[in-house]
Design a protein around this motif. Sequence first.
Motif, PDB file in Angstrom:
ATOM      1  N   ILE A  30      -6.648   5.587  -3.397  1.00 17.24           N
ATOM      2  CA  ILE A  30      -5.846   6.736  -2.989  1.00 17.24           C
ATOM      3  C   ILE A  30      -6.470   7.959  -3.651  1.00 17.24           C
ATOM      4  O   ILE A  30      -6.467   8.077  -4.872  1.00 17.24           O
ATOM      5  CB  ILE A  30      -4.372   6.573  -3.407  1.00 17.24           C
ATOM      6  CG1 ILE A  30      -3.781   5.328  -2.759  1.00 17.24           C
ATOM      7  CG2 ILE A  30      -3.577   7.814  -3.022  1.00 17.24           C
ATOM      8  CD1 ILE A  30      -2.382   5.011  -3.188  1.00 17.24           C
ATOM      9  N   VAL A  53       4.334   9.462  -8.958  1.00 14.38           N
ATOM     10  CA  VAL A  53       3.425   8.492  -8.345  1.00 14.38           C
ATOM     11  C   VAL A  53       4.227   7.417  -7.616  1.00 14.38           C
ATOM     12  O   VAL A  53       3.910   7.044  -6.485  1.00 14.38           O
ATOM     13  CB  VAL A  53       2.500   7.865  -9.410  1.00 14.38           C
ATOM     14  CG1 VAL A  53       1.662   6.750  -8.820  1.00 14.38           C
ATOM     15  CG2 VAL A  53       1.606   8.934 -10.030  1.00 14.38           C
ATOM     16  N   ASP A  54       5.292   6.919  -8.252  1.00 19.35           N
ATOM     17  CA  ASP A  54       6.148   5.904  -7.622  1.00 19.35           C
ATOM     18  C   ASP A  54       6.823   6.450  -6.371  1.00 19.35           C
ATOM     19  O   ASP A  54       7.000   5.730  -5.385  1.00 19.35           O
ATOM     20  CB  ASP A  54       7.207   5.414  -8.606  1.00 19.35           C
ATOM     21  CG  ASP A  54       6.601   4.653  -9.774  1.00 19.35           C
ATOM     22  OD1 ASP A  54       5.446   4.208  -9.653  1.00 19.35           O
ATOM     23  OD2 ASP A  54       7.286   4.503 -10.809  1.00 19.35           O
ATOM     24  N   LEU A  57       4.256   6.320  -3.565  1.00 20.47           N
ATOM     25  CA  LEU A  57       3.899   4.969  -3.131  1.00 20.47           C
ATOM     26  C   LEU A  57       5.067   4.193  -2.532  1.00 20.47           C
ATOM     27  O   LEU A  57       4.864   3.100  -1.993  1.00 20.47           O
ATOM     28  CB  LEU A  57       3.312   4.194  -4.309  1.00 20.47           C
ATOM     29  CG  LEU A  57       2.022   4.759  -4.899  1.00 20.47           C
ATOM     30  CD1 LEU A  57       1.605   3.965  -6.113  1.00 20.47           C
ATOM     31  CD2 LEU A  57       0.923   4.789  -3.865  1.00 20.47           C
ATOM     32  N   LYS A  58       6.278   4.733  -2.599  1.00 17.82           N
ATOM     33  CA  LYS A  58       7.473   4.031  -2.118  1.00 17.82           C
ATOM     34  C   LYS A  58       7.359   3.558  -0.667  1.00 17.82           C
ATOM     35  O   LYS A  58       7.648   2.386  -0.385  1.00 17.82           O
ATOM     36  CB  LYS A  58       8.711   4.912  -2.307  1.00 17.82           C
ATOM     37  CG  LYS A  58       9.996   4.206  -1.994  1.00 17.82           C
ATOM     38  CD  LYS A  58      11.196   5.077  -2.300  1.00 17.82           C
ATOM     39  CE  LYS A  58      12.486   4.334  -2.020  1.00 17.82           C
ATOM     40  NZ  LYS A  58      13.657   5.148  -2.333  1.00 17.82           N
ATOM     41  N   LEU A  60       4.728   2.801   1.054  1.00 18.36           N
ATOM     42  CA  LEU A  60       3.723   1.743   1.138  1.00 18.36           C
ATOM     43  C   LEU A  60       4.261   0.424   0.606  1.00 18.36           C
ATOM     44  O   LEU A  60       3.983  -0.641   1.165  1.00 18.36           O
ATOM     45  CB  LEU A  60       2.462   2.157   0.370  1.00 18.36           C
ATOM     46  CG  LEU A  60       1.698   3.357   0.919  1.00 18.36           C
ATOM     47  CD1 LEU A  60       0.618   3.794  -0.048  1.00 18.36           C
ATOM     48  CD2 LEU A  60       1.107   3.045   2.269  1.00 18.36           C
ATOM     49  N   PHE A  61       5.044   0.472  -0.476  1.00 16.81           N
ATOM     50  CA  PHE A  61       5.611  -0.751  -1.046  1.00 16.81           C
ATOM     51  C   PHE A  61       6.737  -1.303  -0.175  1.00 16.81           C
ATOM     52  O   PHE A  61       6.879  -2.510  -0.040  1.00 16.81           O
ATOM     53  CB  PHE A  61       6.121  -0.507  -2.466  1.00 16.81           C
ATOM     54  CG  PHE A  61       5.014  -0.406  -3.479  1.00 16.81           C
ATOM     55  CD1 PHE A  61       4.094  -1.427  -3.642  1.00 16.81           C
ATOM     56  CD2 PHE A  61       4.878   0.718  -4.270  1.00 16.81           C
ATOM     57  CE1 PHE A  61       3.067  -1.344  -4.558  1.00 16.81           C
ATOM     58  CE2 PHE A  61       3.861   0.817  -5.201  1.00 16.81           C
ATOM     59  CZ  PHE A  61       2.947  -0.217  -5.343  1.00 16.81           C
ATOM     60  N   ASP A  66       0.677  -1.762   0.854  1.00 14.78           N
ATOM     61  CA  ASP A  66       0.020  -1.035  -0.228  1.00 14.78           C
ATOM     62  C   ASP A  66      -1.392  -1.541  -0.511  1.00 14.78           C
ATOM     63  O   ASP A  66      -2.210  -0.811  -1.042  1.00 14.78           O
ATOM     64  CB  ASP A  66       0.870  -1.080  -1.503  1.00 14.78           C
ATOM     65  CG  ASP A  66       1.261  -2.493  -1.894  1.00 14.78           C
ATOM     66  OD1 ASP A  66       1.644  -3.263  -1.001  1.00 14.78           O
ATOM     67  OD2 ASP A  66       1.181  -2.809  -3.098  1.00 14.78           O
ATOM     68  N   ARG A  88       4.896  11.897   0.357  1.00 13.69           N
ATOM     69  CA  ARG A  88       5.722  10.742   0.738  1.00 13.69           C
ATOM     70  C   ARG A  88       6.165  10.854   2.196  1.00 13.69           C
ATOM     71  O   ARG A  88       6.135   9.883   2.943  1.00 13.69           O
ATOM     72  CB  ARG A  88       6.943  10.648  -0.175  1.00 13.69           C
ATOM     73  CG  ARG A  88       7.851   9.480   0.155  1.00 13.69           C
ATOM     74  CD  ARG A  88       9.021   9.410  -0.753  1.00 13.69           C
ATOM     75  NE  ARG A  88       9.912  10.543  -0.536  1.00 13.69           N
ATOM     76  CZ  ARG A  88      11.016  10.758  -1.226  1.00 13.69           C
ATOM     77  NH1 ARG A  88      11.359   9.954  -2.197  1.00 13.69           N
ATOM     78  NH2 ARG A  88      11.768  11.803  -0.955  1.00 13.69           N
TER      79      ARG A  88
END
Length: 138
Positions: A30, A53-54, A57-58, A60-61, A66, A88
């Motif tokens: 990324i 960061v979380d 990536l939410k 994608l998870f 991911d 996001r």
Amino acid sequence: MKTIYRATGKRKASVAQVMLFEKTAKKPKIKISTTDWKNGVELIKYFPNQILVDKILKPLFLTKVDDKFDVKIKIRGGGFNGQSEATRHAISKVLIKVSGDYLSILKQFKLLTRDSRKKERKKYGLKKARKAPQFSKR
């Protein structure tokens, strides 16, 4: 030929353009590019906080992709929080282009809705948008 998916997300004064590629290396990458930063900076190095960061990536998870895609992000304007939420939003929109099956998951977590709240402008005679100077009777 690689398949490339693109989408744009916005939040406050930030605009994020996301490109999703099929994974090339063993570990997905990324990378972030901005107007005032070097190109190709790692996500963890650019954002100062793990919470941001979380937040990025939410989607994608949640969709469990991911480890299947490389992501290139171009960000303009705003601060770190606005940039992370714009990113996001863009990632959520691009995942819909990858597969329509992700629509119900992303809608359930309200990741496809653009948060249109912006900073209210300052009005004359006031200190900020709504804060008035202290009242003095005499």
